[in-house]
Design a protein around this motif. Structure first.
Motif, PDB file in Angstrom:
ATOM      1  N   PRO A  31       0.827  -1.215   0.000  1.00  0.00           N
ATOM      2  CA  PRO A  31       0.000   0.000   0.000  1.00  0.00           C
ATOM      3  C   PRO A  31       0.859   1.263   0.000  1.00  0.00           C
ATOM      4  N   TYR A  34       1.872   2.692   3.376  1.00  0.00           N
ATOM      5  CA  TYR A  34       2.255   1.662   4.343  1.00  0.00           C
ATOM      6  C   TYR A  34       3.763   1.679   4.554  1.00  0.00           C
ATOM      7  N   GLN A  77       0.737  -8.502   3.556  1.00  0.00           N
ATOM      8  CA  GLN A  77      -0.671  -8.102   3.489  1.00  0.00           C
ATOM      9  C   GLN A  77      -0.884  -6.620   3.804  1.00  0.00           C
ATOM     10  N   GLY A  78       0.208  -5.943   4.165  1.00  0.00           N
ATOM     11  CA  GLY A  78       0.096  -4.511   4.436  1.00  0.00           C
ATOM     12  C   GLY A  78      -0.644  -4.209   5.727  1.00  0.00           C
ATOM     13  N   VAL A 107      -7.268  -5.801   3.742  1.00  0.00           N
ATOM     14  CA  VAL A 107      -6.591  -6.692   2.792  1.00  0.00           C
ATOM     15  C   VAL A 107      -7.407  -6.851   1.513  1.00  0.00           C
ATOM     16  N   LYS A 109      -9.537  -4.828   0.226  1.00  0.00           N
ATOM     17  CA  LYS A 109      -9.557  -3.587  -0.551  1.00  0.00           C
ATOM     18  C   LYS A 109      -8.260  -3.389  -1.332  1.00  0.00           C
ATOM     19  N   ARG A 110      -7.221  -4.152  -0.958  1.00  0.00           N
ATOM     20  CA  ARG A 110      -5.967  -4.089  -1.709  1.00  0.00           C
ATOM     21  C   ARG A 110      -6.073  -4.814  -3.040  1.00  0.00           C
ATOM     22  N   SER A 112      -7.138  -5.688  -6.657  1.00  0.00           N
ATOM     23  CA  SER A 112      -7.477  -4.760  -7.737  1.00  0.00           C
ATOM     24  C   SER A 112      -8.949  -4.818  -8.140  1.00  0.00           C
ATOM     25  N   ASP A 217      -4.540 -10.841  -8.654  1.00  0.00           N
ATOM     26  CA  ASP A 217      -3.458 -10.138  -7.982  1.00  0.00           C
ATOM     27  C   ASP A 217      -2.277 -11.067  -7.706  1.00  0.00           C
TER      28      ASP A 217
END
Length: 297
Positions: A31, A34, A77-78, A107, A109-110, A112, A217
């Motif tokens: 992110p 992040y 996973q950020g 996660v 929402k990360r 695409s 992804d």
């Protein structure tokens, strides 16, 4: 002890930094806002407050490898424990990470294909409508009142809105949620104390499980998401191996019972045969004595 902790933290942090750089060259995108170095510092702070079931510090009982792998999954996973997006648990000498309700939302929402995701609880007295169209569940309406929140939970649902503004619905009944909880490694007291949030978390995990594996992804991100989901549950559904083992154990028990009971049955049969033979012999002796008597005696 403080010096040992500082050395451990530096070794693991350096190792993760090197691996993250490699993964970014392989296509992993973290992110934008992040800072994984800050996330790692926050994680080590939380780990100093994490204990196993015997109240022994996680950093003392867990292997260095499991700590490094867990923190790497967190970074991949950020996630950040400072934002209550994840927390750590100890199983034996292994450290594992589990996502919070907010963590799973972050996660997903990360990915695409995901624009947004949300979940709600259905209470007794609510009106919840959905339909199945073209083989897919579709959300229609959910009407509730504030006082219904004091009523028993009857279910929960999650909606994933894709980048194409398509809404994907996942619905779970209370029974399905409780079945999932029964498979959870998390203490059941947590589910009883925070049933609303845990119900949301469970239905979002169910929605994520179905969606993530069809994502385009990075495989590195998908693998980390799946590993963390697996950490939470012993098994959402029994595997073929589990079923095979269960059948084998049942068969072994039946054989053992047979081997233990059969000698008893054989011995009982022998005793019965002896008794019958004795009766026959007694009857024969009586018959011979009667035949030897003179008529009219």
């Amino acid at each position: 002890m403080a010096n040992e902790l500082a050395i451990l933290q530096k070794d693991i942090t350096d190792s993760i930094n090197n691996r993250v750089n490699e993964m970014q060259s392989e296509g992993l995108a973290l992110p934008k806002n992040y800072n994984f170095s800050n996330a790692l510092k926050s994680a080590f702070f939380k780990l100093q407050e994490t204990y196993d079931k015997n109240r022994k510090p996680a950093l003392e009982v867990c292997t260095k490898e499991s700590i490094a792998n867990t923190l790497l999954d967190m970074v991949t996973q950020g996630l950040s424990p400072a934002k209550t997006q994840c927390y750590f648990v100890v199983y034996g000498d292994k450290l594992q990470m589990q996502r919070s309700y907010f963590g799973t939302q972050a996660v997903l929402k990360r990915l695409s294909e995901v624009k947004d995701i949300w979940a709600n609880v259905i209470y007794e007295g609510d009106t919840f409508d959905y339909e199945i169209k073209d083989g897919r569940e579709r959300f229609l309406a959910h009407k509730t009142e504030l006082t219904n929140r004091d009523n028993p939970i009857v279910g929960a649902y999650a909606v994933i809105r894709t980048s194409e503004d398509e809404e994907i619905l996942t619905v779970m009944t209370k029974k399905e949620i409780e079945t999932s909880w029964s498979q959870s490694k998390t203490s059941q007291s947590v589910h009883k104390k925070f049933p609303q949030e845990m119900a949301k978390r469970t239905v979002i995990n169910r929605a994520a499980k179905a969606f993530v594996n069809t994502s385009d992804d990075s495989d590195l991100l998908v693998e980390a998401i799946n590993r963390t989901t697996e950490n939470e549950y012993d098994n959402d559904t029994p595997s073929i191996k589990d079923v095979t083992n269960e059948i084998q154990e049942k068969a072994n028990k039946e054989v053992l019972d047979f081997e233990q009971e059969e000698p008893k049955k054989i011995e009982e049969s022998r005793e019965n045969v002896v008794e019958v033979q004795e009766v026959i012999e007694t009857q024969s002796e009586n018959t011979e004595q009667i035949n030897m008597l003179e008529p009219g005696f």
